[in-house]
Enzyme design. Structure first.
Site, PDB file in Angstrom:
ATOM      1  N   CYS A   2     -21.369  18.759   4.241  1.00  9.94           N
ATOM      2  CA  CYS A   2     -22.791  18.583   3.971  1.00  9.94           C
ATOM      3  C   CYS A   2     -23.126  17.101   3.839  1.00  9.94           C
ATOM      4  O   CYS A   2     -22.248  16.255   3.753  1.00  9.94           O
ATOM      5  CB  CYS A   2     -23.182  19.327   2.702  1.00  9.94           C
ATOM      6  SG  CYS A   2     -22.719  21.075   2.708  1.00  9.94           S
ATOM      7  N   ARG A  27     -24.211  16.328   9.734  1.00  5.46           N
ATOM      8  CA  ARG A  27     -23.267  16.907   8.781  1.00  5.46           C
ATOM      9  C   ARG A  27     -23.662  18.318   8.357  1.00  5.46           C
ATOM     10  O   ARG A  27     -22.920  18.977   7.626  1.00  5.46           O
ATOM     11  CB  ARG A  27     -23.153  16.017   7.538  1.00  5.46           C
ATOM     12  CG  ARG A  27     -22.512  14.685   7.796  1.00  5.46           C
ATOM     13  CD  ARG A  27     -22.235  13.936   6.500  1.00  5.46           C
ATOM     14  NE  ARG A  27     -21.233  14.604   5.693  1.00  5.46           N
ATOM     15  CZ  ARG A  27     -19.923  14.426   5.797  1.00  5.46           C
ATOM     16  NH1 ARG A  27     -19.458  13.595   6.709  1.00  5.46           N
ATOM     17  NH2 ARG A  27     -19.081  15.063   5.012  1.00  5.46           N
ATOM     18  N   ASN A 101     -21.154  18.202  -1.807  1.00  2.00           N
ATOM     19  CA  ASN A 101     -20.469  18.284  -0.521  1.00  2.00           C
ATOM     20  C   ASN A 101     -19.028  18.667  -0.795  1.00  2.00           C
ATOM     21  O   ASN A 101     -18.369  18.024  -1.613  1.00  2.00           O
ATOM     22  CB  ASN A 101     -20.531  16.925   0.190  1.00  2.00           C
ATOM     23  CG  ASN A 101     -19.650  16.860   1.428  1.00  2.00           C
ATOM     24  OD1 ASN A 101     -19.359  17.882   2.031  1.00  2.00           O
ATOM     25  ND2 ASN A 101     -19.238  15.660   1.791  1.00  2.00           N
ATOM     26  N   GLY A 102     -18.529  19.717  -0.135  1.00  2.00           N
ATOM     27  CA  GLY A 102     -17.136  20.107  -0.320  1.00  2.00           C
ATOM     28  C   GLY A 102     -16.993  21.513  -0.866  1.00  2.00           C
ATOM     29  O   GLY A 102     -17.901  22.344  -0.748  1.00  2.00           O
ATOM     30  N   LYS A 486      -7.154  18.671  27.185  1.00  2.00           N
ATOM     31  CA  LYS A 486      -7.854  17.476  26.729  1.00  2.00           C
ATOM     32  C   LYS A 486      -7.775  16.376  27.793  1.00  2.00           C
ATOM     33  O   LYS A 486      -8.764  15.688  28.055  1.00  2.00           O
ATOM     34  CB  LYS A 486      -7.260  16.962  25.399  1.00  2.00           C
ATOM     35  CG  LYS A 486      -7.555  17.817  24.207  1.00  2.00           C
ATOM     36  CD  LYS A 486      -8.968  17.668  23.683  1.00  2.00           C
ATOM     37  CE  LYS A 486      -9.910  18.751  24.113  1.00  2.00           C
ATOM     38  NZ  LYS A 486      -9.617  20.119  23.904  1.00  2.00           N
ATOM     39  N   GLU A 489     -10.048  17.317  30.714  1.00  2.00           N
ATOM     40  CA  GLU A 489     -11.468  17.301  30.372  1.00  2.00           C
ATOM     41  C   GLU A 489     -12.054  15.894  30.368  1.00  2.00           C
ATOM     42  O   GLU A 489     -13.164  15.680  30.852  1.00  2.00           O
ATOM     43  CB  GLU A 489     -11.688  17.913  28.984  1.00  2.00           C
ATOM     44  CG  GLU A 489     -11.605  19.421  28.923  1.00  2.00           C
ATOM     45  CD  GLU A 489     -11.817  19.923  27.506  1.00  2.00           C
ATOM     46  OE1 GLU A 489     -12.616  20.855  27.331  1.00  2.00           O
ATOM     47  OE2 GLU A 489     -11.179  19.386  26.574  1.00  2.00           O
ATOM     48  N   HIS A 505      10.782  27.371  37.926  1.00  3.94           N
ATOM     49  CA  HIS A 505      10.303  28.419  38.826  1.00  3.94           C
ATOM     50  C   HIS A 505       9.102  27.957  39.636  1.00  3.94           C
ATOM     51  O   HIS A 505       8.281  28.773  40.054  1.00  3.94           O
ATOM     52  CB  HIS A 505       9.951  29.687  38.035  1.00  3.94           C
ATOM     53  CG  HIS A 505      11.124  30.300  37.365  1.00  3.94           C
ATOM     54  ND1 HIS A 505      12.101  31.008  38.044  1.00  3.94           N
ATOM     55  CD2 HIS A 505      11.516  30.291  36.068  1.00  3.94           C
ATOM     56  CE1 HIS A 505      13.026  31.415  37.203  1.00  3.94           C
ATOM     57  NE2 HIS A 505      12.699  30.993  35.986  1.00  3.94           N
ATOM     58  N   LYS A 604     -21.081  21.615  25.879  1.00  6.41           N
ATOM     59  CA  LYS A 604     -20.451  21.970  24.606  1.00  6.41           C
ATOM     60  C   LYS A 604     -20.424  23.478  24.403  1.00  6.41           C
ATOM     61  O   LYS A 604     -19.445  24.029  23.924  1.00  6.41           O
ATOM     62  CB  LYS A 604     -21.193  21.297  23.449  1.00  6.41           C
ATOM     63  CG  LYS A 604     -20.537  21.514  22.089  1.00  6.41           C
ATOM     64  CD  LYS A 604     -19.163  20.878  22.027  1.00  6.41           C
ATOM     65  CE  LYS A 604     -18.495  21.061  20.695  1.00  6.41           C
ATOM     66  NZ  LYS A 604     -17.089  20.617  20.712  1.00  6.41           N
TER      67      LYS A 604
END
Length: 609
Positions: A2, A27, A101-102, A486, A489, A505, A604
């Site tokens: 937050c 946030r 926050n948390g 990653k 991308e 293989h 996204k």
């Protein structure tokens, strides 16, 4: 994840708080609110949804208040409602308010005791516990009440308190989540990120864990929560521009989010693991239903699918259930065989991935129990399933996922351990040990991210190579798959990822002296097999870059380059081993001059089939 903003000073602060919240909205945007100290009361405005809803509710008129708090919420406890929005009050007619926050991990025990004393709660949040505790300790000294409250809390959190009877005073506290003080001329700011007040001042101080922050227009003082001893902090001048500030001083959102992973995993574990106990509210299955399960199907796309492959290993090993991870877009066209004894888990960061949503609809129609794992409260997938477990990562801006991947894995660890506990498939001592190790993962992630590694040097040597091969076995296979994704991308380099045992293989035909081969070779029971596979690649002239566990000197005899990650039990290694692969892909892409936050052709959230 937050966002917090507070102000004391000579200026009318309503517009300053709303401006700060606008800068912090990344946030959290489930809800937002402000508390302003007016002449006779604290005036509250709260609203569900994005910040514009709060601005509308607050109205266009100004306020003479020069003392206030603001908060933008990323829901972790309680649904997205106005009652759960911050600032939160206690039982004192709104004279005291807090923003947090948390996670407060021991809120259940604390709340139970407070209710027995007669405190009445108006929200579903863990944060409200803090306001009632401050009330319990308050006898006219707000600083001491906050300090005593802090010493009762367990978890990771920052919070700030405001009280009507203390004009021009804010009292904050910090433990393992961000809090920064902004120093102006006759005015002070307190926020979860300096971006909130950067247009007003670039002079800051950073409180330490366990600090109580006492903010008044003329300055700030600090004291240690444990003994009230005074603490000093240096002034720091930030040289961020506005764009850099939004990224927290990092050059890109992706790099910022890579370094946010310890916080995201810590938030996701949160109060679900405490002192060897496991609380997994949201699983949506009774103990009897867990014991009667005969099969689990895991459905996802892209990075989320790789987290499902990790989950297969831990669920089968710990819960002793057959597990089938599958790509959602393929599974829905297979006429899958499932029934009431099957649990189908759909994983989607956004909760809006069309293929995964359609797969979950089909699973529910066929009679399976459906569970979603997502980062977005209120997203569509949550409305299509019977139960939901949330990761707690905050907003992920970069298209290439990082912190949501490691948080999904951490949540899968908890699901697997919960099922093992209910089904009696793990020794209680081993289960408790693994839980403790899960709880330590954020610390070990920070240890790696804050350390020195040869990633930059390796990237410099190989960023212009035309092809990479990634190899892994067992729990290292999904890590290799994610590392290769990653690189593809964000650097646009053709890359293959395979089980190391499958290399001979077919893929071995691609190797020559110009090929970098990245091998996940952490300490697992198939390590000797991985070494054999490394030797096969080197015999073809390829250059081996190994990801290994701290203390493993043997790997240096087999690999050309080694990047070490901290020790942890083998099934937990995925959250650590993926970190160097994220950073390697990142550095290679930056050396190629590419936009890592917005790679070409990608979005996204994929909302089409």
């Amino acid at each position: 994840m937050c966002g917090i903003i507070g102000y004391v000073g000579p200026r009318e602060c309503k517009a300053l708080l709303l401006q700060g919240l606008e800068r912090l909205e990344y946030r959290g945007y489930d809800s937002a609110g402000i508390a302003l100290r007016e002449l006779n009361e604290l005036d509250y405005v709260r609203a569900v949804g994005n910040l514009q809803n709060l601005k509308t509710a607050a109205g266009p008129n100004g306020s003479r208040s020069t003392h206030g708090l603001g908060h933008t919420r990323w829901a972790t406890h309680g649904s997205v409602t106005e009652a759960n929005a911050h600032p939160l009050t206690g039982c004192d007619d709104g004279k005291l308010s807090i923003v947090l926050n948390g996670i407060v991990e021991n809120y259940r025990e604390l709340t139970r005791g407070l209710k027995e004393e007669g405190h009445e709660f108006s929200s579903e949040t863990d944060a409200e516990t803090v306001s009632h505790l401050i009330e319990r300790h308050y006898d006219g000294d707000l600083v001491e009440a906050v300090r005593r409250t802090f010493n009762e809390l367990e978890g990771h959190f920052s919070f700030v308190a405001i009280h009507h009877d203390h004009p021009d005073l804010l009292v904050g506290a910090r433990y393992q989540t961000p809090l920064v003080v902004g120093v102006g001329e006759g005015e002070m700011f307190l926020a979860s990120n300096a971006i909130a007040f950067l247009r007003e001042t670039r002079t800051v101080q950073f409180p330490d864990d366990g600090d109580i922050v006492v903010l008044e227009p003329g300055g700030v003082r600090y004291l240690r929560a444990k003994d009230a001893a005074p603490v000093e902090h240096q002034l720091v001048e930030l040289d961020w521009d506005d764009e850099g500030a939004e990224k927290g001083g990092y050059e890109t959102f992706m790099l910022k989010e890579i370094y946010e992973q310890p916080e995201a995993v810590a938030e996701t574990i949160g109060d679900r693991v405490r002192h060897g106990r496991l609380e997994l509210e949201g699983l949506g299955l009774s103990d009897e239903e867990v014991r009667n399960l005969r099969r689990i199907v895991l459905l996802a796309c892209g990075t989320a699918y790789h987290s499902c492959v990790v989950a297969r290993y831990v669920l089968e090993e710990w819960a002793r259930l057959p597990v089938e991870p599958d790509i959602a877009s393929e599974w829905i066209y297979r006429n899958p065989v499932i029934g009431p004894d099957t649990l189908v888990i759909g994983v989607s960061q956004s909760g809006e991935t069309r293929d995964t949503i359609e797969a979950m609809k089909l699973a529910k129609k066929k009679g399976a129990h459906t569970l979603a794992i997502t980062n977005m409260m209120g997203s569509q997938i949550t409305r299509e399933v019977e139960s939901v477990l949330y990761t707690r990562c905050g907003l992920e801006v970069s298209v290439a996922a990082s912190k949501t991947f490691t948080a999904q894995i951490a949540l899968f660890y908890l699901v697997a351990l919960k099922m093992a506990q209910v089904r009696g498939t793990m020794d209680p001592g081993e289960l408790g040990f693994i839980l403790d190790q899960v709880y330590e993962l954020p610390t070990k992630m920070s240890q790696f991210l804050d350390g020195d590694h040869p990633i930059e040097e390796i990237a410099q040597r190989f960023y212009d190579k035309p092809f990479f091969l990634y190899l892994g076995r067992h729990i290292g296979l999904p890590v290799a798959l994610e590392g290769a994704l990653k690189l593809k991308e964000i650097s646009y380099i053709p890359t293959e990822a395979y089980s190391a045992g499958e290399m001979k293989h077919g893929p071995i035909a691609l190797l020559d002296s110009d090929t970098p081969v990245v091998v996940v070779a952490t300490d697992i029971h198939v390590y000797d097999k991985i070494v054999s596979n490394i030797q096969e690649t080197r015999a073809r002239g390829a250059h081996v870059i190994a990801i290994a566990t701290d203390g493993n000197e043997d790997i240096q005899h087999h690999a050309d380059d080694v990047i070490y990650v901290p020790k942890t039990p083998n099934f937990l290694q995925a959250t650590l081993a993926v970190l160097p692969l994220q950073l390697l892909a990142y550095r290679i892409a930056r050396l190629r001059g590419l936009n890592v936050d917005q790679p070409r052709n990608l979005a996204k959230t994929v909302t089409v089939e």
